[in-house]
Design a protein around this motif. Structure first.
Motif, PDB file in Angstrom:
ATOM      1  N   MET A   1       0.838  -1.188   0.000  1.00 51.48           N
ATOM      2  CA  MET A   1       0.000   0.000   0.000  1.00 51.48           C
ATOM      3  C   MET A   1       0.879   1.246   0.000  1.00 51.48           C
ATOM      4  N   GLY A   2       0.523   2.203  -0.819  1.00 53.23           N
ATOM      5  CA  GLY A   2       1.230   3.479  -0.828  1.00 53.23           C
ATOM      6  C   GLY A   2       0.232   4.607  -0.614  1.00 53.23           C
ATOM      7  N   LEU A   3       0.471   5.419   0.380  1.00 53.04           N
ATOM      8  CA  LEU A   3      -0.461   6.499   0.706  1.00 53.04           C
ATOM      9  C   LEU A   3       0.327   7.737   1.083  1.00 53.04           C
ATOM     10  N   LYS A   4      -0.102   8.879   0.573  1.00 54.48           N
ATOM     11  CA  LYS A   4       0.513  10.148   0.944  1.00 54.48           C
ATOM     12  C   LYS A   4      -0.432  10.898   1.873  1.00 54.48           C
ATOM     13  N   SER A  25       3.793   3.350   3.545  1.00 55.44           N
ATOM     14  CA  SER A  25       3.706   2.100   2.774  1.00 55.44           C
ATOM     15  C   SER A  25       3.036   1.059   3.657  1.00 55.44           C
ATOM     16  N   ASP A  26       3.775   0.128   4.193  1.00 46.94           N
ATOM     17  CA  ASP A  26       3.183  -0.884   5.072  1.00 46.94           C
ATOM     18  C   ASP A  26       3.114  -0.347   6.502  1.00 46.94           C
ATOM     19  N   ILE A  27       1.981  -0.584   7.157  1.00 48.48           N
ATOM     20  CA  ILE A  27       1.862  -0.200   8.567  1.00 48.48           C
ATOM     21  C   ILE A  27       2.261  -1.399   9.433  1.00 48.48           C
ATOM     22  N   PRO A  28       2.746  -1.162  10.646  1.00 50.76           N
ATOM     23  CA  PRO A  28       3.197  -2.263  11.507  1.00 50.76           C
ATOM     24  C   PRO A  28       2.082  -3.286  11.774  1.00 50.76           C
ATOM     25  N   ARG A  29       2.492  -4.509  12.026  1.00 50.56           N
ATOM     26  CA  ARG A  29       1.559  -5.597  12.307  1.00 50.56           C
ATOM     27  C   ARG A  29       0.652  -5.244  13.490  1.00 50.56           C
TER      28      ARG A  29
END
Length: 367
Positions: A1-4, A25-29
């Motif tokens: 995932m890519g988010l601004k 990008s990736d968020i922690p588990r």
């Protein structure tokens, strides 16, 4: 995932917040990525902006009052009612996270005193990934340990967001009182969000009389609209006049419960005089270090056998109870919101709060 995402960042104390972009990008588990739909501007944010709160690191995204929509959940996460969270859900969250391992978490059962407590927008900087740890932002990343409640489209997210701090802290004060409020007289010093939430909570818990003392005619009028029986403008009445009036309505006893919600330690000098023997005084508004005040130990504490209780923040139980009371009083509590601004005007929001032109400001990231 890519988010601004974009956020208003405090880089230096007493300097304007700066709009920054963060790429996620990736968020922690176990984390939850949330789109902020409503962010409350708290009076304590002004203290942080001014560098008066020793907990605040730089740079930081301020804002500890928020409500939003789930964008992504990395793994399985359930709310406090056991409901599975999924993208699209509307949620509110407890602003603080405690360690669950210290003496105060495990033994004394006072998690709000946890020395390891982390608070979004207060002691969590934005220099390290995933950066988004405050509500003056388009998005926030909530840790796996965050306590969350799912809400619905029918709920007022603006009111819920602003309840997350002043509402929960006010509820904590009332929750410490060991008796029923039925038949009791409550005096509230201060008519900011903390004091006005106190009016609604006192009424909801069955208080017979609610008295508010403050210095703003507009705020005192609002206090009456949301449930205060009696109000006093401290600029137009003397402390002795107020004391006599409260003695008159309590058969000469004094108030059962006094809530300090002014943010000024000097309020104790009057509040202690208004308290009955055996009464309860909750000090909830003093949030930063201040000069000492003279305290009459014998007259106010010993002779009255009074309880003076400091109220430091809140915990998950107060969060849940506050959401419950708030959800039954949206129409009343919405009157506290005086300004609604786009996120890019966060600096103006802080100015409005500091000047007291605003009672409560709500920021909208896409406004």
């Amino acid at each position: 995932m890519g988010l601004k995402a974009h956020a208003m960042v405090l880089e230096k104390f007493n300097q304007p917040l700066v709009c920054k972009e963060f790429e996620i990008s990736d968020i922690p588990r176990g984390s939850i990525l949330v789109e902020i739909l409503s962010a409350g501007v708290c009076g304590s944010d002004v203290h942080m902006f001014r560098g008066e709160d020793p907990r605040v690191p730089l740079p930081i995204i301020l804002g500890h009052e928020g409500a939003g929509r789930v964008v992504e959940v990395n793994g399985e996460k359930r709310d406090l009612n056991g409901e599975l969270l999924k993208p699209g859900d509307l949620i509110v969250w407890n602003r603080g996270i405690t360690c669950g391992e210290c003496y105060w978490c495990k033994v004394s059962k006072e998690p709000y005193l946890c020395p390891n407590r982390m608070v979004y927008g207060i002691n969590r900087g934005c220099s390290e990934y995933p950066h988004l740890r405050g509500c003056y932002s388009s998005h926030i990343v909530l840790d796996p340990e965050t306590d969350v409640l799912k809400v619905s489209e029918k709920d007022d997210l603006d009111v819920l967001a602003m309840a997350m701090c002043s509402g929960a802290t006010a509820y904590h004060a009332f929750d410490e009182y060991p008796e029923s409020f039925a038949g009791k007289t409550v005096v509230i010093q201060g008519a900011g969000p903390l004091g006005l939430f106190g009016v609604v909570i006192a009424r909801s818990l069955g208080a017979e009389k609610v008295v508010v003392i403050a210095g703003s005619p507009n705020r005192l009028k609002l206090a009456e609209e949301i449930g205060a029986d009696l109000t006093f403008n401290r600029r137009e009445t003397s402390a002795e006049e107020r004391r006599k009036a409260i003695m008159d309505i309590t058969h000469g006893r004094g108030a059962d419960f006094v809530l300090e919600a002014t943010g000024d330690s000097r309020a104790l000098l009057e509040g202690a005089e208004l308290l009955r023997r055996g009464g309860f005084y909750a000090v909830a508004g003093v949030a930063v270090p201040q000069d000492p005040v003279p305290f009459k130990v014998y007259e106010w504490l010993v002779l009255k056998s009074a309880t003076f209780k400091g109220i430091w923040v809140s915990d998950t139980s107060h969060f849940v109870k506050t959401v419950s009371i708030t959800s039954r009083n949206y129409q009343l509590l919405s009157k506290l919101i005086t300004h609604r601004l786009p996120l890019k005007e966060a600096n103006r929001a802080l100015e409005l709060m500091e000047s007291r032109e605003a009672l409560k400001v709500i920021l909208y990231p896409e406004g």
